[in-house]
Design an enzyme around this catalytic site. Sequence first.
Site, PDB file in Angstrom:
ATOM      1  N   ARG A 111      20.319  59.443 140.742  1.00 14.96           N
ATOM      2  CA  ARG A 111      19.680  59.446 142.045  1.00 14.96           C
ATOM      3  C   ARG A 111      19.495  60.892 142.526  1.00 14.96           C
ATOM      4  O   ARG A 111      20.373  61.725 142.330  1.00 14.96           O
ATOM      5  CB  ARG A 111      20.522  58.647 143.049  1.00 14.96           C
ATOM      6  CG  ARG A 111      20.596  57.158 142.705  1.00 14.96           C
ATOM      7  CD  ARG A 111      21.475  56.395 143.681  1.00 14.96           C
ATOM      8  NE  ARG A 111      21.517  54.977 143.334  1.00 14.96           N
ATOM      9  CZ  ARG A 111      22.385  54.438 142.476  1.00 14.96           C
ATOM     10  NH1 ARG A 111      23.286  55.215 141.867  1.00 14.96           N
ATOM     11  NH2 ARG A 111      22.366  53.149 142.206  1.00 14.96           N
TER      12      ARG A 111
ATOM     13  N   HIS B 109      24.261  51.345 138.107  1.00 14.19           N
ATOM     14  CA  HIS B 109      24.100  50.091 138.828  1.00 14.19           C
ATOM     15  C   HIS B 109      25.383  49.284 138.656  1.00 14.19           C
ATOM     16  O   HIS B 109      25.502  48.462 137.760  1.00 14.19           O
ATOM     17  CB  HIS B 109      22.908  49.290 138.283  1.00 14.19           C
ATOM     18  CG  HIS B 109      21.599  49.895 138.627  1.00 14.19           C
ATOM     19  ND1 HIS B 109      20.423  49.563 137.984  1.00 14.19           N
ATOM     20  CD2 HIS B 109      21.253  50.823 139.559  1.00 14.19           C
ATOM     21  CE1 HIS B 109      19.425  50.255 138.506  1.00 14.19           C
ATOM     22  NE2 HIS B 109      19.904  51.023 139.458  1.00 14.19           N
TER      23      HIS B 109
END
Length: 248
Positions: A88, A202
Site C-alpha cells: 500500500r 490481505h
Amino acid sequence: MIDKSQLETAHRLHGEISSVFAYAIVHNLTDYDPAQAVTKQIPAQKKKHRAALIDPKQVGQLLRDISNYQGTFVVQCAFRLSPLLFQRPGEIRQMLWADVDLVAREWHPYVSKTDFHHIVPLSTQAIAILELIQPLTGGVQYVFPSSRGDGRPMSDNTIRTALKSLGYESDVMTAHGFRTTASTLLNEQGWSPDAIERQLAHSPRDQTRAAYNRAQYLDERRRMMQSWADYLDQLKAGAQIIPFQRQA
C-alpha cells in the site's frame, strides 16, 4: 438520498456499535446485538476501483517512464521501489529503516489496515535501490523522508503527483494501482493465489491468525518476489513479452 459522507458515517457508526455489543455478548452483559436488525437497511457502499495498468506492454512503458522521472532522488527511489514491492502506498512512504533488514533481505512493515506485522521479501533489485538511498537517509527514521526536513515521511500524494507529471492521470494509473498490476499479472503467470494474497497483506484482524499468516508461504513468496522483479526488468527493457512461469 444519502450522500457519500453520510453513508460512510452510517457504516462506521454501525460497525462501532456492533463492536460494543459484541464485547458485551462475550462478557455475558447481554445476549443480543440490536445493531444487527438495521444491517440490511443501510445501503451498501460502492467499492472504488483504483485505476491500474495490466497490459504488459503498457507496464513496460510505465517502468521506462519511471526510470526517466526527474524528481528528487528520494522520490525517484520510492517511485522505482513501488512496483517491485506492490504494498500500500502509505506503507511504502512511511517505510522505516528500523523495519528493513538488508542482510535477511526482508522488510517488516506494520500494516495498520489489517493490524499485523507483515514480511516483504526484498528482491535483488529492491535491495539495490535501498542501498542506493541508505547513505542519504539511513541516519534518519524514514527511508523516504519529507523534503521539508520536519522529521515526517514524504507526502501521501507524492507518487500520485509523480505519476501525473509523467502523463498518467488518476483514471489511467494510481499509486495503489501497482498492487492491482502485480496481482493480475502474477495470477496470470500461475503463482499461488494464496501466496499472492498473503504478499498483498490481505489478512484478517485476528491476532492469532495474523501471527501465523505473517510467515505463511514465505519460501514461495521469496521466489515470487524475485521472479516478479526479473519480469519487470524484462518489460522495462522492451523484451518480447513471454510470461514468467512459476518456479518450482
